[in-house]
Design a protein around this motif. Structure first.
Motif, short mmCIF file in Angstrom:
data_model
loop_
_atom_site.label_atom_id
_atom_site.label_comp_id
_atom_site.label_asym_id
_atom_site.label_seq_id
_atom_site.Cartn_x
_atom_site.Cartn_y
_atom_site.Cartn_z
N GLY A 188 67.39 46.62 48.50
CA GLY A 188 67.92 47.74 48.74
C GLY A 188 69.23 48.73 48.05
O GLY A 188 70.27 49.45 47.82
N GLU A 189 68.05 48.11 46.23
CA GLU A 189 69.29 48.42 45.19
C GLU A 189 70.80 48.10 45.51
O GLU A 189 72.26 49.33 44.77
CB GLU A 189 68.96 50.60 44.62
CG GLU A 189 67.62 50.48 44.62
CD GLU A 189 67.61 52.40 44.62
OE1 GLU A 189 68.29 52.06 44.55
OE2 GLU A 189 66.13 52.14 44.31
N PRO A 190 71.43 46.75 45.72
CA PRO A 190 72.39 47.02 45.79
C PRO A 190 73.44 46.29 44.37
O PRO A 190 72.74 46.45 43.83
CB PRO A 190 72.83 45.53 46.54
CG PRO A 190 70.75 45.11 45.36
CD PRO A 190 70.08 45.49 45.67
N GLU A 191 74.66 46.98 44.38
CA GLU A 191 75.49 46.36 43.25
C GLU A 191 75.31 45.13 42.76
O GLU A 191 75.45 44.72 42.18
CB GLU A 191 76.65 46.90 43.62
CG GLU A 191 77.71 47.24 41.67
CD GLU A 191 78.86 47.67 42.24
OE1 GLU A 191 79.80 47.89 41.07
OE2 GLU A 191 79.13 48.48 42.98
N TYR A 192 75.23 44.39 44.06
CA TYR A 192 75.80 42.72 43.99
C TYR A 192 74.70 42.29 44.86
O TYR A 192 74.48 42.47 46.01
CB TYR A 192 77.18 42.39 44.56
CG TYR A 192 78.52 43.01 43.08
CD1 TYR A 192 78.39 42.15 42.70
CD2 TYR A 192 78.56 44.32 44.34
CE1 TYR A 192 79.54 43.06 41.73
CE2 TYR A 192 80.29 45.12 42.53
CZ TYR A 192 79.72 44.23 41.71
OH TYR A 192 80.98 44.85 40.68
N VAL A 193 74.57 40.67 45.45
CA VAL A 193 73.97 39.94 45.35
C VAL A 193 74.12 38.95 45.35
O VAL A 193 75.22 38.46 45.20
CB VAL A 193 72.21 40.18 45.49
CG1 VAL A 193 71.61 40.78 45.00
CG2 VAL A 193 72.16 39.33 42.97
N ASN A 194 73.81 37.71 47.24
CA ASN A 194 74.23 36.78 46.79
C ASN A 194 73.26 35.70 46.54
O ASN A 194 72.12 36.25 46.98
CB ASN A 194 74.59 36.50 48.66
CG ASN A 194 75.81 36.82 48.24
OD1 ASN A 194 76.68 36.72 47.74
ND2 ASN A 194 75.88 37.14 50.01
N ILE A 204 76.00 31.97 45.43
CA ILE A 204 77.62 32.66 44.53
C ILE A 204 76.20 34.37 44.20
O ILE A 204 75.53 34.25 44.61
CB ILE A 204 76.74 31.79 43.10
CG1 ILE A 204 78.16 32.66 42.15
CG2 ILE A 204 75.10 32.23 42.84
CD1 ILE A 204 79.25 31.95 43.01
N THR A 205 77.60 34.90 44.58
CA THR A 205 78.01 36.27 44.37
C THR A 205 77.59 37.04 42.40
O THR A 205 78.58 36.72 42.06
CB THR A 205 78.96 36.88 44.88
OG1 THR A 205 79.29 36.94 46.28
CG2 THR A 205 78.97 38.38 45.01
N LEU A 206 76.80 37.33 42.42
CA LEU A 206 76.23 37.90 41.11
C LEU A 206 76.15 39.55 40.85
O LEU A 206 76.33 39.89 42.13
CB LEU A 206 75.41 37.26 40.41
CG LEU A 206 75.16 35.45 40.59
CD1 LEU A 206 73.81 35.24 40.00
CD2 LEU A 206 76.40 35.36 39.75
N LYS A 207 76.25 39.95 40.21
CA LYS A 207 76.00 41.28 39.77
C LYS A 207 74.96 42.36 39.56
O LYS A 207 73.49 40.55 39.26
CB LYS A 207 76.95 42.54 38.74
CG LYS A 207 76.67 43.48 38.55
CD LYS A 207 77.45 44.28 37.23
CE LYS A 207 76.54 45.54 36.63
NZ LYS A 207 77.19 46.45 38.24
N ALA A 208 73.96 42.31 40.46
CA ALA A 208 72.09 42.62 40.29
C ALA A 208 72.35 44.16 39.65
O ALA A 208 72.27 44.49 38.85
CB ALA A 208 72.05 43.40 42.01
N ALA A 257 82.51 42.95 47.36
CA ALA A 257 81.78 42.01 46.41
C ALA A 257 83.25 41.13 45.50
O ALA A 257 83.77 42.09 45.07
CB ALA A 257 80.73 41.36 45.33
N GLU A 258 83.06 39.59 45.34
CA GLU A 258 84.07 39.31 44.77
C GLU A 258 83.25 38.18 43.72
O GLU A 258 82.41 37.03 44.57
CB GLU A 258 84.55 38.54 45.58
CG GLU A 258 85.84 37.13 44.77
CD GLU A 258 86.93 36.27 45.61
OE1 GLU A 258 87.35 35.38 45.08
OE2 GLU A 258 86.03 35.83 47.00
#
Length: 271
Positions: A188-194, A204-208, A257-258
């Motif tokens: 879904g073209e996310p800004e962040y991913v888990n 961990i949450t990271l920038k995609a 996201a954090e």
């Protein structure tokens, strides 16, 4: 279950990683699937794989034969297509079918004598790239199960040598997950991913970031404290975890996201 018959090892089911590493003679018959690096540094002998082969089968081999009757995933780039053969016979073992024959590994030796046979109907993508695809089912509704690779980047090295691991610049460089564009679209073209460990115990949450230099079904995270959260603890008896080649689940973050800093990770997760 495995048994030995005078220089021949027969595995009745599936096998793990590094099977036949450094093999110089004899035979290994595996009736099921194999993990990663089967036949690594093979210098003789014969390996038969009745099922699928994971990453880098035959990598760094210089001599010997490998036959794969299932699908090869993440083929080692040092193999050169030679020709097609039908109903091959190796060490008196008759193997029926149409096979793609490759010679290698040219990445390790100028004139290698290693021969790798892949069943044509399962591996057309190895000679026709537009047909290549990962195993069916690695994408699922809401995420992907991807092969994780890690490694140091040039910018990361510069930051580390400057003693600035606890800076915003380090977070921007390392708290990221690079994803193949097609997988990125699926997410879904996310800004962040888990990014979730294979055992689903760590996340961990990271920038995609989409990156077309990757293969589909793989992701890359700079080798850092963020990657350390989700890599496996299995060390292949080498004392070091598998920084390249473990599996993770990648899912889009739908809420705010954090991104934790290195210091926050130390306090929250390891503290």
């Amino acid at each position: 279950m495995a048994r030995n018959e005078r220089g021949k090892i027969i595995v009745e089911g599936n096998a793990g990683n590094n099977i036949g590493g450094g093999l110089s003679g004899g035979e290994i018959i595996i009736k099921g699937n194999v993990g990663q690096f089967c036949g690594i540094r093979q210098n003789g002998g014969f390996i038969y794989i009745g099922g699928n082969a994971e990453r880098a089968v035959g990598v760094e081999m210089s001599k010997g034969d490998i036959v794969v009757c299932g699908r090869i995933r993440f083929f080692a780039p040092g193999f050169e297509f030679a020709n097609e053969e039908v109903d091959i016979n190796i060490n008196g073992m008759q193997i029926n079918g149409e096979f793609l024959k490759f010679v290698g590994d040219y990445a390790i030796k100028r004139n290698p004598k290693g021969k790798l046979y892949a069943l044509k109907e399962k591996n057309l993508g190895l000679i026709e790239p537009e047909l290549y695809e990962c195993y069916e089912g690695y994408r699922y509704d809401g995420g992907i199960k991807a092969l994780l690779n890690t490694g140091s980047t040039v910018v990361q090295g510069e930051i580390i040598k400057g003693g600035k691991k606890f800076t915003e610049k380090y977070v921007k460089e390392c708290a990221v997950c690079y994803i193949h564009p097609k997988d990125y679209v699926h997410l879904g073209e996310p800004e962040y991913v888990n990014v979730i460990s294979e055992d689903k115990k760590s996340c961990i949450t990271l920038k995609a970031i989409p990156d077309d230099s990757l293969q589909e079904g793989t992701v890359f995270i700079p080798r850092s404290i963020w990657a350390n959260i989700v890599i496996g603890s299995y060390t292949e008896s080498m004392g070091s975890p598998l920084y390249k080649g473990c599996y993770v689940y990648v899912e889009p973050v739908k809420e705010k996201a954090e991104i934790l800093t290195a210091e926050e990770i130390m306090k929250k997760i390891y503290g």
